[in-house]
Design a protein around this motif. Sequence first.
Motif, PDB file in Angstrom:
ATOM      1  N   ASP A 159      10.865   9.625   3.615  1.00  0.00           N
ATOM      2  CA  ASP A 159      10.165  10.861   3.982  1.00  0.00           C
ATOM      3  C   ASP A 159       8.659  10.702   3.855  1.00  0.00           C
ATOM      4  O   ASP A 159       7.897  11.166   4.714  1.00  0.00           O
ATOM      5  CB  ASP A 159      10.645  12.018   3.103  1.00  0.00           C
ATOM      6  N   THR A 160       8.220  10.043   2.789  1.00  0.00           N
ATOM      7  CA  THR A 160       6.781   9.832   2.600  1.00  0.00           C
ATOM      8  C   THR A 160       6.211   8.957   3.710  1.00  0.00           C
ATOM      9  O   THR A 160       5.106   9.208   4.210  1.00  0.00           O
ATOM     10  CB  THR A 160       6.503   9.171   1.238  1.00  0.00           C
ATOM     11  N   GLN A 162       7.287   8.709   6.792  1.00  0.00           N
ATOM     12  CA  GLN A 162       7.186   9.469   8.046  1.00  0.00           C
ATOM     13  C   GLN A 162       5.869  10.254   8.091  1.00  0.00           C
ATOM     14  O   GLN A 162       5.196  10.319   9.127  1.00  0.00           O
ATOM     15  CB  GLN A 162       8.379  10.423   8.202  1.00  0.00           C
ATOM     16  N   LYS A 163       5.501  10.840   6.958  1.00  0.00           N
ATOM     17  CA  LYS A 163       4.232  11.570   6.886  1.00  0.00           C
ATOM     18  C   LYS A 163       3.041  10.606   7.022  1.00  0.00           C
ATOM     19  O   LYS A 163       2.041  10.922   7.667  1.00  0.00           O
ATOM     20  CB  LYS A 163       4.141  12.327   5.564  1.00  0.00           C
ATOM     21  N   TYR A 164       3.185   9.437   6.408  1.00  0.00           N
ATOM     22  CA  TYR A 164       2.128   8.414   6.488  1.00  0.00           C
ATOM     23  C   TYR A 164       1.916   7.964   7.926  1.00  0.00           C
ATOM     24  O   TYR A 164       0.772   7.834   8.389  1.00  0.00           O
ATOM     25  CB  TYR A 164       2.515   7.248   5.585  1.00  0.00           C
ATOM     26  N   LYS A 167       0.111  10.773   9.846  1.00  0.00           N
ATOM     27  CA  LYS A 167      -1.300  10.866   9.458  1.00  0.00           C
ATOM     28  C   LYS A 167      -2.096   9.709  10.038  1.00  0.00           C
ATOM     29  O   LYS A 167      -3.222   9.893  10.530  1.00  0.00           O
ATOM     30  CB  LYS A 167      -1.410  10.881   7.939  1.00  0.00           C
TER      31      LYS A 167
END
Length: 314
Positions: A159-160, A162-164, A167
């Motif tokens: 999940d982290t 995917q956000k990275y 961004k």
Amino acid sequence: MGYGNQPYIVFKHKNISREHLHIVSLRVDEQGRKINDSHEYDRSMSVLRELERKYDLHPSIKGEELTDKVELHRVNYREGNVKQQISSVVRLCLRNYKCSSYGELRTLLERFNVSVEERTGIVDGRNYAGMIYGALTDDGYGIGTPFKSSKIRKDVGYDTLQKYYGKSKATLKEGGALDRLRQIVRDAMSLRNTRDEFRQLLKADGINTIFRINPVGRIYDVTFIDHEAGIVANGSVLGKEFSTNVFNELYPAFQKEEQHTVEPDRERWHEQRRSAANSLSGIVDTLLDLADARAYEEQQRIRQRKRRQKRRML
């Protein structure tokens, strides 16, 4: 924590490469009363996190007191402490580079002898997604036992990441973000160069070029790693003029090249490994997570029973 007025000793530990401090105090005050240690671990972690936020410190991890290394180095399996080496490399890469996709991150991590695999599937009607990290030898083959991202922490989990990616993608779309990389690559592209000469030109500007080549020698993927700007970009991200078709025309398969590319047999090894892993990943990882959860719940029940017994004795 209740030890503020206690006598204490601070000892600097220097007989290993990782210098650190030990603080030793007393659990009994001057009146002979035991200092309250209820929920001591939780309270100490709360203090620790507050100090990390206040002084912008690197987060510490239980069982892994060594913080991230200042510089990126290739993982060396023979040195031991492999999980810490891998976690350090992954965190520093996420902190210092922008990758807009899993493929780009995988390419970057392989430069530092770290393998990464996405494992997704459906178990009991629910989607499951996770990351697996492992060590590589210098020639790109897996060594040792890979482990789930949860063995490091959530900040390197699916999940982290995917956000990275999101961004990073947004940052790279900002005006001028890729201009320098595009221009350097454009200047090095020439019919007069060989594939290896092209790579060497970019390397002189701090840019690694990774061609992925099929068994007949045709390029099917190209990725650029700009170490100065901290950018990892697939040719398609830079634009159509940097597509694999363009590079195949510039550097056809019959050219004799030094082996600085991803060799076909190594790439097949990666594909076979990912294929086999993904077919079982959802079931295996979910079962492992359920086992971890049950073990944790059982541990909590044991602790609660011990607390109740202790209260009754008091």
